[in-house]
Design an enzyme around this catalytic site. Structure first.
Site, mmCIF file in Angstrom:
data_model
loop_
_atom_site.group_PDB
_atom_site.id
_atom_site.type_symbol
_atom_site.label_atom_id
_atom_site.label_comp_id
_atom_site.label_asym_id
_atom_site.label_seq_id
_atom_site.Cartn_x
_atom_site.Cartn_y
_atom_site.Cartn_z
ATOM 1 N N GLY A 104 129.087 34.191 -42.118
ATOM 2 C CA GLY A 104 129.174 32.735 -42.819
ATOM 3 C C GLY A 104 130.056 33.155 -43.987
ATOM 4 O O GLY A 104 130.154 34.291 -44.566
ATOM 5 N N HIS A 108 122.030 29.961 -47.194
ATOM 6 C CA HIS A 108 123.030 30.828 -47.928
ATOM 7 C C HIS A 108 124.528 30.252 -48.138
ATOM 8 O O HIS A 108 124.777 30.434 -49.425
ATOM 9 C CB HIS A 108 123.201 32.188 -47.110
ATOM 10 C CG HIS A 108 123.847 33.380 -47.713
ATOM 11 N ND1 HIS A 108 123.349 34.505 -48.131
ATOM 12 C CD2 HIS A 108 125.319 33.409 -48.254
ATOM 13 C CE1 HIS A 108 124.469 35.253 -48.630
ATOM 14 N NE2 HIS A 108 125.285 34.614 -48.487
ATOM 15 N N GLU A 109 124.852 29.726 -47.361
ATOM 16 C CA GLU A 109 126.364 29.141 -47.701
ATOM 17 C C GLU A 109 126.318 28.092 -48.537
ATOM 18 O O GLU A 109 127.220 28.143 -49.400
ATOM 19 C CB GLU A 109 127.326 28.957 -46.241
ATOM 20 C CG GLU A 109 127.146 29.886 -45.343
ATOM 21 C CD GLU A 109 127.595 31.494 -45.825
ATOM 22 O OE1 GLU A 109 128.544 31.457 -46.845
ATOM 23 O OE2 GLU A 109 127.354 32.579 -45.462
ATOM 24 N N HIS A 125 126.064 28.964 -52.231
ATOM 25 C CA HIS A 125 127.631 29.446 -52.722
ATOM 26 C C HIS A 125 128.170 28.253 -53.377
ATOM 27 O O HIS A 125 128.825 28.421 -54.321
ATOM 28 C CB HIS A 125 128.281 30.073 -51.565
ATOM 29 C CG HIS A 125 128.166 31.495 -51.199
ATOM 30 N ND1 HIS A 125 128.343 32.519 -52.404
ATOM 31 C CD2 HIS A 125 127.712 32.006 -50.026
ATOM 32 C CE1 HIS A 125 128.125 33.698 -51.785
ATOM 33 N NE2 HIS A 125 128.026 33.424 -50.429
ATOM 34 N N GLN A 147 134.143 31.659 -51.879
ATOM 35 C CA GLN A 147 134.249 33.201 -51.751
ATOM 36 C C GLN A 147 135.758 33.548 -51.712
ATOM 37 O O GLN A 147 136.141 34.641 -51.756
ATOM 38 C CB GLN A 147 133.473 33.554 -50.594
ATOM 39 C CG GLN A 147 131.965 33.423 -50.675
ATOM 40 C CD GLN A 147 131.100 34.078 -49.679
ATOM 41 O OE1 GLN A 147 131.009 33.230 -48.508
ATOM 42 N NE2 GLN A 147 130.782 35.420 -49.479
ATOM 43 N N CYS A 207 125.840 39.560 -47.906
ATOM 44 C CA CYS A 207 126.884 38.732 -48.089
ATOM 45 C C CYS A 207 128.328 39.229 -48.166
ATOM 46 O O CYS A 207 128.351 40.379 -48.984
ATOM 47 C CB CYS A 207 126.261 37.986 -49.694
ATOM 48 S SG CYS A 207 127.880 36.728 -50.182
ATOM 49 N N LEU A 208 129.240 38.698 -47.909
ATOM 50 C CA LEU A 208 130.582 39.499 -47.745
ATOM 51 C C LEU A 208 131.029 39.553 -49.325
ATOM 52 O O LEU A 208 132.041 40.377 -49.607
ATOM 53 C CB LEU A 208 131.546 38.635 -47.069
ATOM 54 C CG LEU A 208 131.450 38.439 -45.276
ATOM 55 C CD1 LEU A 208 132.330 37.671 -44.935
ATOM 56 C CD2 LEU A 208 131.393 40.082 -45.059
HETATM 57 NI NI NI Z 1 127.355 35.050 -49.066
#
Ligand code: NI
Length: 171
Positions: free
Chosen positions: A46, A135-136, A139, A51, A93-94
């Site tokens: 995701g 989660h997304e 963000h 991000q 998380c990336l």
């Molecule tokens: Ni994330």
């Protein structure tokens, strides 16, 4: 299409509230396509627009990481309209590389938003899909999953990335 650079925790772009998308323009379509390419290349399941440095309400979720077209969701202006139950599992998380921590999330959610044709869609997700959607969408409100951890864990993680950023500047 292009793989975009992913911002890392500590970058102010990650803690801003993102603006709603007010039209599916060429720019938004390009952003969405780049986000799909970026999340598959990472690889991750995701990604949210902030991000990649764009504070617009766009998310991509693909638990199959590019293996199954039907598992790919791109949502514009997404919101959680219903949630049920609870699931505690490891999450990453990336933007917080190499960190995995247990986080409580709803077990089942319904997310509503627009697809790339501007049609309203609803996604019902359980377990990992529910987790990824929450989660997304977090963000988009400037919330990283580390905010859900204990104050001690959160401080340790933030310190670790501050040190890494300082070291990178010196190099
Ligand atoms: Ni994330």
């Amino acid at each position: 299409m292009a793989v975009r650079e992913i911002l890392i925790i500590g970058d102010p772009g990650l803690t801003r509230t993102s603006d709603p998308v007010d039209g599916i323009t060429e720019e938004i379509l390009r952003l969405a396509r780049d986000m799909v390419e970026t999340v598959h290349a990472a690889p991750g399941v995701g990604l949210a627009a902030p991000q990649v440095g764009v504070n617009k309400r766009v998310i991509v979720v693909d638990l199959s990481v590019g293996e199954d077209r039907d598992a790919l969701y791109v949502l514009i202006n997404p919101e959680i309209v219903s949630k049920e139950g609870e699931s505690i599992a490891e999450e990453g998380c990336l933007s917080v590389p190499d960190i995995k921590e247990k986080v409580a999330r709803p077990y089942r959610v319904i997310a509503r938003g627009l697809d790339l044709e501007g049609r309203q869609v609803e996604i019902e997700g359980e377990d990992l899909l529910a987790r990824a959607l929450c989660h997304e969408i977090d963000h988009l409100d400037g919330i990283l999953f580390v905010e859900k951890l204990s104050a001690l864990k959160r401080t340790l993680i933030k310190k670790k990335f501050k040190k890494k950023a300082a070291a990178a500047l010196k190099a």
